[in-house]
Motif scaffolding. Structure first.
Motif, mmCIF file in Angstrom:
data_model
loop_
_atom_site.group_PDB
_atom_site.id
_atom_site.type_symbol
_atom_site.label_atom_id
_atom_site.label_comp_id
_atom_site.label_asym_id
_atom_site.label_seq_id
_atom_site.Cartn_x
_atom_site.Cartn_y
_atom_site.Cartn_z
ATOM 1 N N GLN A 120 -0.474 -25.455 -21.196
ATOM 2 C CA GLN A 120 -1.382 -24.304 -21.202
ATOM 3 C C GLN A 120 -0.999 -23.306 -22.288
ATOM 4 O O GLN A 120 -1.868 -22.745 -22.961
ATOM 5 N N VAL A 121 0.327 -23.080 -22.460
ATOM 6 C CA VAL A 121 0.786 -22.162 -23.504
ATOM 7 C C VAL A 121 0.524 -22.746 -24.886
ATOM 8 O O VAL A 121 0.277 -22.020 -25.853
ATOM 9 N N SER A 122 0.566 -24.053 -24.989
ATOM 10 C CA SER A 122 0.258 -24.689 -26.268
ATOM 11 C C SER A 122 -1.212 -24.516 -26.626
ATOM 12 O O SER A 122 -1.564 -24.388 -27.807
ATOM 13 N N VAL A 123 -2.064 -24.506 -25.615
ATOM 14 C CA VAL A 123 -3.502 -24.320 -25.856
ATOM 15 C C VAL A 123 -3.829 -22.839 -26.005
ATOM 16 O O VAL A 123 -4.529 -22.424 -26.932
ATOM 17 N N ASN A 124 -3.300 -22.030 -25.099
ATOM 18 C CA ASN A 124 -3.552 -20.594 -25.097
ATOM 19 C C ASN A 124 -2.226 -19.880 -25.386
ATOM 20 O O ASN A 124 -1.379 -19.781 -24.511
ATOM 21 N N PRO A 125 -2.011 -19.399 -26.630
ATOM 22 C CA PRO A 125 -0.727 -18.785 -26.980
ATOM 23 C C PRO A 125 -0.337 -17.643 -26.039
ATOM 24 O O PRO A 125 -1.188 -16.958 -25.472
ATOM 25 N N LYS A 126 0.953 -17.463 -25.909
ATOM 26 C CA LYS A 126 1.507 -16.478 -24.986
ATOM 27 C C LYS A 126 2.096 -15.313 -25.766
ATOM 28 O O LYS A 126 2.652 -15.489 -26.852
ATOM 29 N N VAL A 127 1.988 -14.110 -25.211
ATOM 30 C CA VAL A 127 2.528 -12.915 -25.849
ATOM 31 C C VAL A 127 3.804 -12.505 -25.116
ATOM 32 O O VAL A 127 3.799 -12.285 -23.904
ATOM 33 N N ILE A 128 4.885 -12.425 -25.872
ATOM 34 C CA ILE A 128 6.183 -11.988 -25.327
ATOM 35 C C ILE A 128 6.440 -10.578 -25.830
ATOM 36 O O ILE A 128 6.454 -10.335 -27.040
ATOM 37 N N GLU A 129 6.649 -9.662 -24.906
ATOM 38 C CA GLU A 129 6.883 -8.268 -25.281
ATOM 39 C C GLU A 129 8.372 -7.978 -25.234
ATOM 40 O O GLU A 129 9.032 -8.208 -24.203
ATOM 41 N N THR A 130 8.925 -7.492 -26.315
ATOM 42 C CA THR A 130 10.355 -7.193 -26.374
ATOM 43 C C THR A 130 10.620 -5.826 -25.748
ATOM 44 O O THR A 130 9.730 -4.966 -25.715
ATOM 45 N N PRO A 131 11.822 -5.602 -25.257
ATOM 46 C CA PRO A 131 12.167 -4.243 -24.806
ATOM 47 C C PRO A 131 12.318 -3.306 -25.999
ATOM 48 O O PRO A 131 12.225 -3.723 -27.156
ATOM 49 N N GLN A 132 12.541 -2.042 -25.734
ATOM 50 C CA GLN A 132 12.739 -1.081 -26.816
ATOM 51 C C GLN A 132 14.061 -1.375 -27.522
ATOM 52 O O GLN A 132 15.115 -1.417 -26.900
ATOM 53 N N ILE A 133 13.976 -1.602 -28.829
ATOM 54 C CA ILE A 133 15.145 -1.972 -29.626
ATOM 55 C C ILE A 133 15.496 -0.799 -30.537
ATOM 56 O O ILE A 133 14.667 -0.333 -31.312
ATOM 57 N N ALA A 134 16.723 -0.301 -30.419
ATOM 58 C CA ALA A 134 17.182 0.833 -31.219
ATOM 59 C C ALA A 134 17.941 0.336 -32.441
ATOM 60 O O ALA A 134 18.814 -0.526 -32.325
ATOM 61 N N ALA A 135 17.593 0.869 -33.598
ATOM 62 C CA ALA A 135 18.264 0.536 -34.855
ATOM 63 C C ALA A 135 18.439 1.829 -35.650
ATOM 64 O O ALA A 135 17.715 2.810 -35.439
ATOM 65 N N VAL A 136 19.392 1.825 -36.576
ATOM 66 C CA VAL A 136 19.727 3.026 -37.347
ATOM 67 C C VAL A 136 19.517 2.735 -38.828
ATOM 68 O O VAL A 136 20.049 1.754 -39.363
ATOM 69 N N ALA A 137 18.724 3.597 -39.488
ATOM 70 C CA ALA A 137 18.506 3.464 -40.926
ATOM 71 C C ALA A 137 19.713 4.009 -41.686
ATOM 72 O O ALA A 137 20.642 4.572 -41.102
ATOM 73 N N LYS A 138 19.688 3.852 -43.023
ATOM 74 C CA LYS A 138 20.830 4.290 -43.828
ATOM 75 C C LYS A 138 21.017 5.797 -43.827
ATOM 76 O O LYS A 138 22.120 6.283 -44.093
ATOM 77 N N ASP A 139 19.942 6.574 -43.551
ATOM 78 C CA ASP A 139 20.087 8.033 -43.509
ATOM 79 C C ASP A 139 20.638 8.525 -42.176
ATOM 80 O O ASP A 139 20.738 9.736 -41.952
ATOM 81 N N GLY A 140 20.970 7.596 -41.264
ATOM 82 C CA GLY A 140 21.607 7.978 -40.005
ATOM 83 C C GLY A 140 20.651 8.288 -38.878
ATOM 84 O O GLY A 140 21.086 8.653 -37.782
ATOM 85 N N ILE A 141 19.345 8.139 -39.090
ATOM 86 C CA ILE A 141 18.354 8.446 -38.062
ATOM 87 C C ILE A 141 18.060 7.175 -37.267
ATOM 88 O O ILE A 141 17.819 6.110 -37.833
ATOM 89 N N GLU A 142 18.059 7.306 -35.944
ATOM 90 C CA GLU A 142 17.780 6.176 -35.059
ATOM 91 C C GLU A 142 16.271 5.935 -34.959
ATOM 92 O O GLU A 142 15.497 6.881 -34.803
ATOM 93 N N VAL A 143 15.882 4.663 -35.048
ATOM 94 C CA VAL A 143 14.472 4.274 -34.923
ATOM 95 C C VAL A 143 14.353 3.305 -33.750
ATOM 96 O O VAL A 143 15.099 2.328 -33.672
ATOM 97 N N ILE A 144 13.443 3.596 -32.825
ATOM 98 C CA ILE A 144 13.241 2.773 -31.631
ATOM 99 C C ILE A 144 11.942 1.982 -31.818
ATOM 100 O O ILE A 144 10.871 2.571 -31.985
ATOM 101 N N VAL A 145 12.068 0.660 -31.794
ATOM 102 C CA VAL A 145 10.939 -0.223 -32.099
ATOM 103 C C VAL A 145 10.650 -1.109 -30.891
ATOM 104 O O VAL A 145 11.568 -1.590 -30.215
#
Length: 323
Positions: A120-145
């Motif tokens: 069924q997933v092969s016929v009808n693609p499935k959407v996987i939602e990731t949790p909130q992922i925190a990462a830090v850019a080079k300027d030191g500001i945290e970005v939540i994606v």
């Protein structure tokens, strides 16, 4: 009476026969186009297999146009597989023109995966939602994606392939790497699609049971100023180190002062000890005639004059201090 007993025995025998030999199921299978022998059904009873669990899926498969052998279906059941789900998956794959053989479907089912859901997933693609992922850019500001990953089941890699947890982990790693390589968090906010492109180029679906179709960034938020917090923590740590070193120097100075005081007391003790020998030396000098009486009195006068001068000087200093 004898005739009644014989009739009762015959009735009991017929009931036992039809209970042990599923004639009704055989008739249903025969008119459904499933070729199965009575002896095969009796053998299932002897092997403690419920015949209906094998024959009914066989009827369903035959009506759908599938060609299955009852022996391999029974073998799959004895191995612990779900025959009904397996047949439904084969029918769904046939209707969707997905090449799926019985042996592969049976292997997927025995591996613990839901083969029908995989189709069924092969016929009808499935959407996987990731949790909130925190990462830090080079300027030191945290970005939540937060991202949504659209995947399609890969039938060929279902056996031995990694699951959804691996997909989520790899996407999270790609997001952290992409944001971390950005010079400013503003670049991420202005072009969130750059995350999707970078992550897709990494081939995150290799070795998994899915094929990633797309990665969409659902939400991007600005978090804490991690760079400033790290600088503050470093400054606080440096301050504590400096305070500890200053306290160490103060303790060493106090210890040195105590050592000097002890040294002064030791020297004073030596002076007192030396002064105690003066009267004995004077007495010895008088006895030996090395010191005259007048010389002794002159020395006493000098000492008395010195004491008087010291007293006058001390009184003057006290008066100045009171003013």
């Amino acid at each position: 009476m004898f005739t009644f007993g014989i009739a009762l025995i015959i009735i009991i025998f017929v009931i036992i026969f039809f209970t042990f030999v599923p004639v009704g199921l055989w008739i249903t299978a025969f008119f459904s186009g499933v070729k199965v022998k009575i002896s095969t059904l009796i053998g299932m009873r002897l092997r403690r297999v419920v015949p209906s669990r094998i024959v009914n899926p066989m009827i369903k498969a035959t009506k759908a146009g599938l060609i299955l052998h009852i022996d391999e279906v029974e073998a799959h059941h004895l191995a612990g597989g779900n025959v009904n789900t397996l047949v439904d998956a084969l029918i769904a794959a046939q209707r969707a023109n997905i090449p799926l053989e019985f042996e592969r479907a049976a292997a997927i089912d025995l591996a613990g995966r839901n083969v029908l859901e995989a189709v069924q997933v092969s016929v009808n693609p499935k959407v996987i939602e990731t949790p909130q992922i925190a990462a830090v850019a080079k300027d030191g500001i945290e970005v939540i994606v937060k991202a949504r990953v659209t995947v399609r089941a890969n039938i060929e890699r279902l056996v031995g392939g990694a699951g959804e947890e691996t997909i989520i982990a790899r996407v999270g790693e790609g997001i952290v790497t992409t944001v971390g390589s950005s010079n400013s968090h503003k670049d991420v906010l202005e072009n969130p699609d750059s995350i999707s492109k970078t992550v897709l180029d990494k081939g995150l679906d290799s070795g998994t049971a899915f094929e990633i179709l797309s990665i969409d960034i659902a939400d991007v938020d600005v978090g804490r100023n991690i760079g400033a917090k790290l600088l503050m923590d470093q400054a606080e740590a440096d301050k504590r180190i400096a305070e500890a070193k200053a306290e160490e120097r103060r303790a060493m100075a106090v210890a040195k002062e105590q050592e000097m005081k002890a040294e002064v007391q030791s020297m004073r003790a030596k002076v007192v000890e030396s002064e105690s020998e003066v009267p004995l030396a004077l007495a010895s000098a008088l006895k030996e005639g090395k010191l005259g009486v007048m010389d002794y009195y002159n020395m006493k006068n000098i000492l008395a004059d010195t004491d008087m001068r010291s007293s006058i000087s001390k009184i003057a200093d006290d008066e100045k201090s009171t003013k």
